[in-house]
Design an enzyme around this catalytic site. Structure first.
Site, short mmCIF file in Angstrom:
data_model
loop_
_atom_site.label_atom_id
_atom_site.label_comp_id
_atom_site.label_asym_id
_atom_site.label_seq_id
_atom_site.Cartn_x
_atom_site.Cartn_y
_atom_site.Cartn_z
N HIS A 169 -3.49 -5.13 0.61
CA HIS A 169 -2.89 -5.51 1.89
C HIS A 169 -2.96 -7.03 2.07
O HIS A 169 -4.04 -7.56 2.36
CB HIS A 169 -3.63 -4.85 3.05
CG HIS A 169 -3.37 -3.39 3.21
ND1 HIS A 169 -2.30 -2.90 3.93
CD2 HIS A 169 -4.03 -2.32 2.73
CE1 HIS A 169 -2.33 -1.58 3.90
NE2 HIS A 169 -3.36 -1.20 3.17
N CYS A 216 0.84 -1.20 0.00
CA CYS A 216 0.00 0.00 0.00
C CYS A 216 0.88 1.26 0.00
O CYS A 216 1.49 1.56 -1.01
CB CYS A 216 -1.00 -0.03 1.14
SG CYS A 216 -2.41 1.08 0.86
N GLU A 242 -1.42 -8.52 4.58
CA GLU A 242 -0.90 -8.75 5.94
C GLU A 242 -1.92 -8.57 7.06
O GLU A 242 -1.60 -8.79 8.24
CB GLU A 242 0.29 -7.82 6.19
CG GLU A 242 -0.02 -6.41 6.68
CD GLU A 242 -0.67 -5.48 5.67
OE1 GLU A 242 -0.94 -4.32 6.03
OE2 GLU A 242 -0.90 -5.90 4.51
#
Length: 231
Positions: free
Chosen positions: A174, A86, A176
């Site tokens: 994302h 990001c 994660e």
């Protein structure tokens, strides 16, 4: 040593940290937003730069971003494997001279991303389906730097991932996050807070598929960095 850079106190490594600990891959988590000094690029084996609520152009309010940009440029110049998530991907694009546009192609929630033909052949996405589920939480978008390769796109945001050279990747999505992070971000603003439970429910419904793709992606990056053997 793998270095992970956290640019925002509320944008932590999430499941990436969990996966690294499970596989006993040593890493150092650095917080330049809290005054931590960054290592020299020559001193790191690989780098992952996480996201943040700020934008790449917010250097007056967040002057540490200039230091992060210099670190990223050093990693690319030194050929260190780099993964930007990001904001981390937007910073890579900015450092390499590609425009990053605020308030464009924004997405929020658990959404599909499609690999391009080049993405299907890219080592970062080895073993990942052409269409996979990931998590989006961005209001800005990057362009692919000159000489870079577009690897993934979505209906709302045509530039989801790119690679420059052999071992530097920028992601808009994302891979994660966990449920706690999703809940925190959903409650950041009055625009999304009323829908926090919906964001969490959608993420929970796709979490198994999401985690599988995220684990593969991180593992592929570690293989590219020479920190893990290919299976």
């Amino acid at each position: 040593m793998l270095v992970m850079i956290q640019n925002d106190s509320e944008v932590p490594p999430g499941i990436f940290g969990d996966f690294l600990r499970e596989e006993r891959i040593p890493f150092s988590l650095v917080h330049p937003c809290a005054g931590d000094s960054l290592p020299l690029p020559a001193e790191v084996t690989a780098a992952i730069v996480l996201g943040g609520a700020m934008g790449v152009h917010d250097t007056e309010k967040h002057p540490f971003l200039e230091t992060v940009k210099a670190f990223i440029g050093g990693c690319v110049a030194a050929g260190r494997p780099y993964l930007g998530i990001c904001l981390g991907g937007q910073l890579l694009a900015d450092v390499l001279g590609a425009p990053v546009t605020s308030g464009a192609d924004g997405e929020k929630g658990t959404l599909p991303v499609d690999l391009t033909v080049e993405g299907e052949r890219d080592p970062l996405f080895a073993g990942i389906p052409r269409r996979f589920i990931t998590f989006q939480w961005h209001d800005d978008t990057f362009a692919v730097p000159a000489g870079g390769v577009l690897l993934a796109s979505s209906a709302a945001c045509p530039r989801q991932a790119f690679r420059v050279g052999d071992r530097a990747w920028g992601l808009q999505f994302h891979p994660e996050v966990n449920r706690e992070i999703v809940g925190t971000w959903a409650r950041w603003s009055g625009d999304t807070a009323p829908d926090a439970e919906s964001f969490l429910a959608a993420f929970a419904a796709a979490e198994t598929e999401y985690r599988a793709a995220s684990r593969l992606m991180l593992g592929n990056f570690l293989v590219a960095a020479g920190m893990k053997r290919a299976r």
